[in-house]
Design an enzyme around this catalytic site. Structure first.
Site, PDB file in Angstrom:
ATOM      1  N   CYS A 171      48.639  43.012  38.092  1.00 36.94           N
ATOM      2  CA  CYS A 171      48.899  43.731  39.342  1.00 36.94           C
ATOM      3  C   CYS A 171      48.088  43.206  40.519  1.00 36.94           C
ATOM      4  O   CYS A 171      48.284  43.652  41.653  1.00 36.94           O
ATOM      5  CB  CYS A 171      48.647  45.217  39.138  1.00 36.94           C
ATOM      6  N   HIS A 311      44.157  50.643  45.601  1.00 36.69           N
ATOM      7  CA  HIS A 311      45.067  50.341  44.495  1.00 36.69           C
ATOM      8  C   HIS A 311      45.805  51.617  44.119  1.00 36.69           C
ATOM      9  O   HIS A 311      47.006  51.596  43.918  1.00 36.69           O
ATOM     10  CB  HIS A 311      44.271  49.779  43.327  1.00 36.69           C
ATOM     11  N   GLU A 322      38.188  53.912  41.205  1.00 38.32           N
ATOM     12  CA  GLU A 322      38.236  53.293  42.538  1.00 38.32           C
ATOM     13  C   GLU A 322      37.486  54.136  43.571  1.00 38.32           C
ATOM     14  O   GLU A 322      36.791  53.587  44.435  1.00 38.32           O
ATOM     15  CB  GLU A 322      39.682  53.083  42.975  1.00 38.32           C
ATOM     16  N   LYS A 343      51.337  53.352  47.143  1.00 38.00           N
ATOM     17  CA  LYS A 343      52.086  53.545  45.891  1.00 38.00           C
ATOM     18  C   LYS A 343      52.616  54.963  45.736  1.00 38.00           C
ATOM     19  O   LYS A 343      53.514  55.199  44.926  1.00 38.00           O
ATOM     20  CB  LYS A 343      51.219  53.170  44.693  1.00 38.00           C
ATOM     21  N   HIS A 348      54.632  51.539  41.954  1.00 42.55           N
ATOM     22  CA  HIS A 348      53.768  50.390  41.667  1.00 42.55           C
ATOM     23  C   HIS A 348      54.629  49.148  41.461  1.00 42.55           C
ATOM     24  O   HIS A 348      55.353  49.038  40.478  1.00 42.55           O
ATOM     25  CB  HIS A 348      52.942  50.681  40.420  1.00 42.55           C
ATOM     26  N   PHE A 409      45.696  44.692  34.908  1.00 37.75           N
ATOM     27  CA  PHE A 409      45.372  44.699  33.482  1.00 37.75           C
ATOM     28  C   PHE A 409      44.633  43.409  33.139  1.00 37.75           C
ATOM     29  O   PHE A 409      44.990  42.325  33.610  1.00 37.75           O
ATOM     30  CB  PHE A 409      46.643  44.778  32.640  1.00 37.75           C
TER      31      PHE A 409
END
Length: 423
Positions: A171, A311, A322, A343, A348, A409
């Site tokens: 991502c 994010h 975060e 998002k 996403h 990831f």
């Protein structure tokens, strides 16, 4: 030799809330949700039956029939977004353009997954029907599927002969791609770079795989409110698809052709969590490191940042990690920031998220408006309510510097900082 400045001169987007830049900005500034029931396949037996699909998109409106047949949807999105960005930049109107000095770095987290799924499924059926038959695949299977092919198609279509490759870091992919494009210009490898990301992962394989990871929201009774970053009842991310494209140039090249300049890319950061294959570090160590590196690279202080596009995936662990990182990096200034997650509206977009969210930052600077984090209903007791998460409604404010975070990831972290352009 003085370091080259890098500016943004063109933007293009294909997203669940708009298929061009104007529609995209209208969508994110008004708090539009792109989520709805999946139409691309029968999802009735899946744990998650909704996603943020690109809507009203006919590739034949932009590409010829032969191109469409030879392109996986992720490449279709890439070419259409790039076409808008290049047109927006008026790059091809520059008579002295040296196409040898224009490069392409295009990113995706997964690439041509629909093509892979389709070809392997057809093979499995044919093998079951006739186990003795020679395996048969389409000759376009590999060229449609491979992740780097979008960059190749863009360079072929426009004759751009500069650096050309793909970046993949889950991502964080398209943010890493922007970082590489920035460095290519800084280091003199190109005058202009086309960079962005695309994803077309609303497929049976992707939805099933992410469901198996328990990463997706299962709020099937209310898809449009399922992506709810920072909300106490968030239960996973919502899959999105689409593309974002940016034209980056050295300031000298942009000024030589009289280009309009949206913003300046002034800071980049990269780090690794070195913690877990899917979960973020619980204290946000990698996220803290990457934001500090971006600030250092930009030669600014944390107090200079006005807006952070996080994010913010709407996962229980990710959002908290975060926020902890933001509190560590910005300290008391964290309460002066506007923070929001695109998002909540787009879902996403995986490998395309960084490009689309960078565009959101650039447009926020242009319009001096912070897009909201929508669908927030219940405060999470683990999140300091003094933080301005720009809940449910856009806010006007002075934005000189905006920072965008993307985490992938594998523990991949990337951050970029955009500045309001001052000639």
């Amino acid at each position: 030799m003085a370091s080259k400045r890098v500016v943004i001169t063109g933007l293009g987007a294909v997203t669940p809330i708009g298929n061009n830049i104007s529609e995209f900005w209208d969508g994110i500034s008004s708090g539009k949700s792109g989520a709805g029931a999946i139409t691309k396949f029968d999802a009735s037996l899946f744990k998650t039956q909704f996603a943020c699909e690109v809507k009203d998109f006919d590739p034949k409106e932009y590409l010829d029939t032969k191109e469409v047949r030879r392109l996986d949807p992720f490449s279709q999105y890439a070419l259409v977004a790039t076409q808008e960005a290049i047109s927006d930049s008026k790059l091809l109107e520059f008579e002295d353009l040296d196409r040898n000095e224009v490069g392409v770095i295009w990113s995706s987290g997964i690439g041509g997954q629909l093509t892979f799924q389709s070809e392997v499924s057809k093979f499995a059926v044919s093998r079951n029907e006739n186990p003795e038959a020679s395996p048969r695949y389409s000759p376009m299977f590999i060229p449609k599927m491979i992740l780097d092919i979008a960059a190749g198609h863009i360079s072929i279509k426009y004759g751009f002969k500069g650096p050309n490759y793909a970046v993949v870091s889950a991502c964080a992919s398209s943010t890493n791609g922007l970082i590489d494009a920035f460095n290519c210009i800084k280091l003199g490898y190109a005058d202009v770079m086309i960079s962005g990301g695309s994803e077309a992962s609303i497929t049976e394989c992707a939805m099933g795989g992410f469901n198996a990871l328990k990463a997706l929201s299962t709020r099937n009774d209310s898809p449009e409110t399922a992506s709810r970053p920072f909300d106490a009842e968030r239960d996973g991310f919502v899959m999105g698809e689409g593309a974002g494209a940016l034209v980056l140039e050295s300031l000298e090249h942009a000024q030589a052709r009289g280009a309009k300049i949206y913003a300046e890319l002034v800071g980049i950061g990269m780090s690794a969590d070195a913690h877990h294959i899917t979960a973020p570090h619980p204290e946000g160590e990698g996220a803290t490191l990457v934001m500090n590196r971006a600030l250092k690279n930009a030669s600014i202080s944390a107090e200079d940042i006005d807006y952070v596009n996080v994010h913010g995936t709407s996962t229980p662990l990710g959002d908290i990690a975060e926020i902890k990182a933001i509190e560590k990096v910005f300290k008391d200034h964290a309460y002066q920031l506007n923070i929001s997650s695109s998002k909540s509206m787009t879902g996403h977009l995986l490998g395309a998220a960084g490009a689309v969210e960078s565009i959101a930052c650039i447009l926020a600077i242009q319009h001096q408006t912070v897009p909201p984090t929508i669908n927030h209903e219940n405060f999470d007791e683990d999140i300091d309510q003094r933080l301005n998460l720009t809940l449910n409604k856009a806010e006007k404010r002075t934005i000189n510097y905006a920072l965008s975070n993307t985490f992938g990831f594998g523990g991949h972290n990337a951050s970029v900082i955009f500045k309001k352009f001052e000639g």
